[in-house]
Scaffold this active site. Sequence first.
Site, short mmCIF file in Angstrom:
data_model
loop_
_atom_site.label_atom_id
_atom_site.label_comp_id
_atom_site.label_asym_id
_atom_site.label_seq_id
_atom_site.Cartn_x
_atom_site.Cartn_y
_atom_site.Cartn_z
CG HIS A 17 -6.74 4.53 -0.66
ND1 HIS A 17 -5.52 4.19 -0.14
CD2 HIS A 17 -6.79 3.97 -1.89
CE1 HIS A 17 -4.85 3.46 -1.02
NE2 HIS A 17 -5.60 3.32 -2.10
N GLY A 18 -9.29 5.22 2.76
CA GLY A 18 -9.93 5.96 3.85
C GLY A 18 -11.25 5.33 4.26
CG ASP A 27 -1.91 0.98 1.39
OD1 ASP A 27 -2.43 1.41 0.34
OD2 ASP A 27 -2.25 1.36 2.54
CG HIS A 28 -0.63 4.94 0.48
ND1 HIS A 28 -1.04 5.96 -0.32
CD2 HIS A 28 -1.73 4.48 1.12
CE1 HIS A 28 -2.35 6.14 -0.18
NE2 HIS A 28 -2.80 5.24 0.68
CG ASP A 58 0.15 8.16 -3.06
OD1 ASP A 58 -0.01 9.04 -3.93
OD2 ASP A 58 -0.32 8.25 -1.92
CG ASN A 60 -7.02 0.51 0.62
OD1 ASN A 60 -7.44 -0.41 -0.08
ND2 ASN A 60 -5.88 1.12 0.39
CD GLU A 104 -4.47 8.48 -3.75
OE1 GLU A 104 -4.14 7.45 -3.12
OE2 GLU A 104 -4.66 9.58 -3.20
CB SER A 135 -11.29 4.07 9.32
OG SER A 135 -10.47 2.94 9.20
P1 13P Z 1 -8.11 4.48 7.00
O1 13P Z 1 -7.00 4.41 7.96
O2 13P Z 1 -8.82 5.79 7.01
O3 13P Z 1 -9.07 3.33 7.14
O4 13P Z 1 -7.50 4.37 5.52
C1 13P Z 1 -6.86 3.19 5.15
C2 13P Z 1 -6.25 3.33 3.81
O5 13P Z 1 -6.80 3.91 2.91
C3 13P Z 1 -4.93 2.70 3.62
O6 13P Z 1 -4.43 2.95 2.36
#
Ligand code: 13P
Length: 279
Positions: A208-209, A82-83, A104, A230, A135, A211
């Site tokens: 992504h993001g 990831d990233h 990224d 993710n 991305e 959470s």
């Molecule tokens: P969160 O930590 O907001 O769940 O994002 C995870 C993410 O996108 C990892 O690439």
Amino acid sequence: MALYTMKELLQDAQEKKYGVGFFNTFNMDMVRAVIRAAEESSSPVIIGTAEVLLKYGSFDMITPVMLEAARRSKVPVAVHLDHGYSYDVIMQALRWGYGSVMYDGTREADHADNVRNSAQLARTCHAMGVGLECELGSVGGLADAAGKVDQMAYTDPNDARDFIEKTNADFLAVSIGTQHGVYKATPKLDLNRLAEIHAAVDVPLVLHGGSGLSDDDFRNTISGGIRKVNVYTDIILAAKAAIHADGDEAYGDALLRAQDAMKEATAVKLQLFGSAGRA
Ligand code: 13P
């Protein structure tokens, strides 16, 4: 069921229109938690680490753990970087046997650099049978080594078509209103933009993001074309809460309870993404 590639998992998700979860796993407890959740849910899953997380578990230590756990699992598991920001880290991931990597390029000085680097890396990755996620726009919320936090910038649907044509990337991370980390205000997702991006490109789309999003956010984005979601922050918050719940507990027991809490938090997501029962 063994080790799969992200491409194989997302191809099935693309055909059957569900989402596959990606969870960062930089230690053995996290790897176990996510794979246990996937096994109990009969779900495919993607695990991996990110360049910024290598300080917690280096490639040479955590990669063999992830690959071995994937091979032993009863459900399909893919291992992904990831990233990745630097050429060196992405090359090391290829060497360590990741089935897919994310470059990224959103921190590059201008868009043309993101396009050029992504295209070059796609050639290298494809020559090695590895899938590449890129991305466009910026999801935002991540801090660089100097502490500067990425700002959110929406993905332009027309740019998305052009970007995939020019780079040949296999998966596209889109910015439609999500951010990494804990939200300060309720996120408002731009589903019209997602629909336009989905109509413009054929490759599996990545959110992504994950959470802090609502159940409806997941349902709407997955029905709108998202195939990989993710999630990181929600899982580690579950672990932290479990550890803090009993300060007198033995260290090993606290870790086991944290693992159980991460497993439960992961299983909830697998149900929401529609991947449960697909393994
Ligand atoms: P969160 O930590 O907001 O769940 O994002 C995870 C993410 O996108 C990892 O690439």
